[in-house]
Design an enzyme around this catalytic site. Structure first.
Site, PDB file in Angstrom:
ATOM      1  N   LEU A  58       4.083   0.222  -2.456  1.00 57.53           N
ATOM      2  CA  LEU A  58       4.122   0.278  -3.911  1.00 57.53           C
ATOM      3  C   LEU A  58       5.398   0.966  -4.378  1.00 57.53           C
ATOM      4  CD1 LEU A  58       2.941   0.221  -6.821  1.00 57.53           C
ATOM      5  CD2 LEU A  58       1.694   2.313  -6.225  1.00 57.53           C
TER       6      LEU A  58
ATOM      7  N   GLU B 146       0.839  -1.190   0.000  1.00 59.78           N
ATOM      8  CA  GLU B 146       0.000   0.000   0.000  1.00 59.78           C
ATOM      9  C   GLU B 146       0.877   1.244   0.000  1.00 59.78           C
ATOM     10  OE1 GLU B 146      -2.702  -0.064   3.279  1.00 59.78           O
ATOM     11  OE2 GLU B 146      -4.036  -1.539   2.351  1.00 59.78           O
ATOM     12  N   CYS B 147       0.693   2.100  -0.985  1.00 63.03           N
ATOM     13  CA  CYS B 147       1.318   3.411  -1.070  1.00 63.03           C
ATOM     14  C   CYS B 147       2.842   3.315  -0.977  1.00 63.03           C
ATOM     15  CB  CYS B 147       0.736   4.332  -0.005  1.00 63.03           C
ATOM     16  SG  CYS B 147       1.007   6.089  -0.372  1.00 63.03           S
ATOM     17  N   ALA B 148       3.430   3.510   0.208  1.00 57.35           N
ATOM     18  CA  ALA B 148       4.879   3.397   0.342  1.00 57.35           C
ATOM     19  C   ALA B 148       5.369   2.028  -0.095  1.00 57.35           C
ATOM     20  CB  ALA B 148       5.289   3.670   1.786  1.00 57.35           C
TER      21      ALA B 148
ATOM     22  N   SER C 103      -0.808  -0.918  -4.647  1.00 57.11           N
ATOM     23  CA  SER C 103      -1.686   0.200  -4.970  1.00 57.11           C
ATOM     24  C   SER C 103      -1.397   1.371  -4.046  1.00 57.11           C
ATOM     25  CB  SER C 103      -3.143  -0.243  -4.812  1.00 57.11           C
ATOM     26  OG  SER C 103      -4.029   0.853  -4.788  1.00 57.11           O
TER      27      SER C 103
END
Length: 828
Positions: A335, A331-333, A425
């Site tokens: 990714l 998630e986010c970081a 994502s």
């Protein structure tokens, strides 16, 4: 009952975090056990709360988790404490735009029936503070503003002016925090600096200041005035379940670069039978031993890009693990870390993309969907989450040739990348609000762990392709596992023998249970379609059509290349002890043995009419039974099947569609711990096409899907599944059911007339013991007479005098009975 307050403010920047964190620390210093909470999705404030209280900081977000889970999550986090402090978000009534304040602090205060303490920054005002508080207190009568803490007050005179104004509108002032205190939490581009980077002394200082300037007894009195909360505590074990007795390791990124993770994530994974072990990508040069899954959450990898780039050994191991199919959620970081580069510095390289910082902040709640099944998502589902980042990711031009596609559609916009084992994502999700995501990830981890020696860390670094570890390596030819030991050789049945091997040119076929002589013309036309088979197949239309036909969620359906493939997937995906209830179709046992599994046979007796007695069946992790059973034709009551002592029950219902009304099927909208196999081969003459499906527990279906090869179900098979679940097919199937029942009655009558006793059943075939005619097998003599029959001795529990006979026309039945009658011992 837990005493509780909500700390709110007229707007952001008023000092909520400083006041709430200081209050938590001050109450803890008094010897109280304090439960910390934060309204909204923020990860950073709960870190400060955790440091202040010694307990995990938890989020209460109706958008992420649903209104109905807020009170249970609160009760879960507050269990065993003396008082709970809930820090609000933004202004008291500020929520998701356009929703009337949904998800606001006031919304959560109403759901918890909790009094509100307002923190008001008085730096640029004095008496007007009273008007502000009056408006806040009267704006929503369902929200009780029970007190005020004045913040950033410049002098005693300033404090008195503001206090008189506030108390003049009927709201008590519980404390006054002076201006220019060096206790505010510092900020950076995504808000406050995470607590992992702060000095613990700062949090202690917040507590000291609040203790000196706030009436803690008055605050506790306000909290004690909260009424009893009628809510059962949220229980992760009620949301997910472990699908094997093993406890595979999920490696979770932590440390200063990866600080964003909700505590319920770990709790759900633990409840789903996983061991959660944190590793620090800045310090650790290898993953935890036994890692079978990766969870890479949010944080600030851009701040630590140099250090992350310098940890080459760990990056290489993670890259190899992702390539080898180790289930991975990012998630986010996470990714960003999986990308090839971040601001020009090398990262893991598992996702061929470049990540860069930018000036634009992307933030907000999102509704995520997907148009195809992935590790986490399923078509037709909506998942709520939030974005919060200043980076962008540019995928390599050849990505479409290397992966399945985007992870989510965020309000229709593609985001991230995902496939069967990777989900990366920008979207942050709270798995307490969507526990099926945790279950799917845990199921994939269990399935990965079940691969055994082939899935170990030592093999990842040598993997040459994502499919290199797709099946277990037992060090032997799996076919050898089907062969009996020398001690069994004399009487062990041939598990690989099927009815088609009893056929020969010129023989009337009573051996194969295909119910029509040829594929119906209308069905053949539907399968051929436009004749274009150039594109890779997509099983989604088949899955959706099957789901609609049976009235179940599409996540409960897995189209397969015939039941034989389904049994292979089951043998590989569902570990533990295995029991097969015989006599039955031998492919399940063959698949289990090919996967290196020990199999216990529970043999039903002909003396009981091959009826199932659940109390006699031993407990097992996996129990497989047919219904109606091949070869006996016995239709077991669904209630008896439900009483079988199995962790996972597999029912082969390949012939259930031949039973009028399907009265004993176990297919239902909810099927925990159960899988049902269906075949389209028998009814529709599709043996050469290979098409069937599995329906059941979505968690178990996900584990099978992990094992299924890509494009397993061909385009013609997909079209066949859609056509065979159509309204036209339903009418024709009903006619075939009636014809089969009449034909069975006719065959039973013909056999009974010559002194045989066919096994009572409901299937389009008959099992009969011919020992009253001869002590030896009559298969050979019947072949001489022009009939191919299915031999019985290849089914465990039957001997050579048993024959399985497919129902045909009355003239064939009469001819068969005549041939058998002529074979009575001494008359042949």
């Amino acid at each position: 009952m837990v005493s509780r307050i909500v700390v709110a403010a007229p707007s952001s920047g008023q000092g909520k975090t400083t006041a709430a964190t200081g209050l938590m620390a001050a109450l803890r210093a008094r010897g109280l056990e304090v439960a910390p909470f934060k309204v909204g999705p923020d990860y950073i404030d709960p870190g400060y709360h955790g440091l202040a209280t010694g307990r995990p900081g938890r989020n209460l977000d109706p958008f992420l988790c649903g209104e109905d889970r807020i009170a249970p999550l609160f009760a879960h986090g507050a269990r065993g404490t003396d008082v709970a402090v809930v820090e609000g978000v933004m202004g008291l009534f500020d929520g998701r735009l356009g929703t009337g304040g949904f998800g606001s602090t006031a919304h959560v205060a109403r759901l918890l029936d909790a009094p509100v303490v307002l923190v008001v920054d008085a730096r640029h005002t004095s008496r007007t503070v009273g008007a502000t508080v009056l408006g806040m207190a009267r704006f929503d009568p369902a929200v009780r503003v029970a007190g005020v803490v004045l913040n950033q007050v410049g002098s005693p005179r300033h404090a008195e002016e503001a206090r008189v104004a506030v108390e003049g509108v009927g709201v008590p002032v519980l404390g006054v925090l002076p201006r220019a205190l060096d206790i505010e939490a510092p900020s950076r581009h995504l808000g406050l600096v995470p607590v992992a980077e702060r000095d613990d002394a700062k949090v202690a200082a917040m507590g000291d200041v609040v203790a000196a300037h706030v009436d803690l007894d008055a605050v506790l009195a306000v909290a004690a005035g909260a009424p009893a909360l009628d809510a059962a505590a949220w229980d992760p074990a009620a949301e997910v379940r472990a699908t094997s007795e093993s406890r595979p390791v999920v490696a979770v990124a932590g440390g200063r670069a990866f600080t964003f993770r909700y505590p319920e994530t770990d709790e759900l994974l633990a409840a789903a039978g996983c061991d959660v072990i944190e590793f620090d990508p800045l310090r650790d040069n290898r993953l935890p031993d036994g890692t079978a899954g990766l969870w890479l959450g949010g944080g600030f990898p851009e701040v630590y890009a140099g250090e992350l780039a310098g940890n080459g050994p760990l990056a290489a191991e993670i890259r190899a693990a992702v390539a080898a199919g180790v289930p991975t959620v990012a998630e986010c970081a996470g990714l960003l870390y999986l990308c090839s580069t971040l601001d020009g510095r090398p990262m893991v390289g598992a996702v061929p993309a470049e990540a860069t910082m930018g000036p634009r902040l992307t933030m907000g709640y999102r509704v995520a969907t997907t148009d195809r099944p992935t590790l986490l998502g399923r078509p037709g589902e909506e998942v709520t989450g939030h974005e919060f980042h200043r980076t962008s990711v540019t995928l390599a031009a050849d990505w479409e040739a290397r992966a399945s596609g985007e992870a989510w559609l965020l309000d229709g916009r593609p985001d991230g990348v995902a496939g069967e084992t990777l989900h990366a994502s920008y979207l942050h999700t709270h798995w307490a609000g969507h526990p099926h995501l945790a279950q799917r990830f845990a199921d994939a981890v269990h399935a990965r762990s079940a691969l055994g020696a082939g899935g170990g860390l030592s093999n990842w670094m040598g993997s040459t392709s994502p499919g290199a570890l797709s099946s277990p390596d037992f060090g032997v030819d799996p076919i050898q596992l089907l062969k009996p030991t020398p001690a069994q050789a004399a009487g062990e049945p041939d598990l690989l023998h099927h009815g088609d091997r009893d056929l020969a040119p010129g023989l009337t076929d009573l051996a194969v249970n295909v119910r029509v002589p040829a594929t119906p013309a209308w069905l053949a036309d539907a399968i051929l379609g436009d004749g274009d088979f150039a594109a890779y197949p997509d099983a989604t239309p088949a899955r959706d059509a099957i789901a609609a036909h049976h009235g179940v969620d599409p996540a409960m359906v897995l189209p397969v290349a015939g039941a034989a493939e389904a049994f292979t997937l089951i043998a590989r995906a569902l570990p533990g002890t295995a029991t097969v209830i015989d006599p039955q179709f031998t492919e399940p046992e063959a698949a289990l043995r090919a996967a290196g599994r020990d199999v216990h046979r529970h043999i039903l007796s002909p003396d009981d009419g091959f009826r199932l007695v659940p109390s006699r069946v031993p407990p097992s992790d996996l129990t497989i039974v047919g219904n109606p059973t091949n070869p006996t034709g016995v239709l077991h009551p669904a209630a008896d099947l439900a009483r079988l002592p199995a962790r996972t029950l597999i029912v082969d219902e390949a012939f259930m569609d031949a039973v009028a009304g399907e009265p004993e099927t176990l297919i239902a909208p909810a099927m925990p711990g159960r899988l049902i196999l269906r075949s389209l081969t028998k009814t529709w003459g599709l043996a050469g096409l290979r098409v069937g499906y599995v329906i059941g527990d979505p968690a178990l279906i996900a584990r099978l899907r992990v094992q299924q090869p890509p494009w397993s179900v061909s385009t013609p098979a997909v079209r066949a599944a859609v056509a065979c679940t159509s309204e036209r097919a339903a009418h024709e199937a009903a006619r075939l059911v009636d014809e089969a029942a009449a034909a069975r009655d006719d065959l039973v009558a013909a056999l009974t007339a010559i002194g045989l006793a066919p096994v009572p059943g409901r299937a389009p075939f008959v099992l009969v013991d011919t020992s009253p005619l001869s002590p030896r097998s009559l298969r050979g003599p019947l072949a001489d007479a022009g009939f191919a029959v299915r031999r019985g001795e290849t089914f465990p529990g039957l001997g050579p005098t048993w024959l399985r006979l497919a129902v045909r026309s009355p003239d064939v039945h009469r001819a068969l009975a005549g041939a058998l009658a002529s074979m009575t011992e001494g008359r042949r």
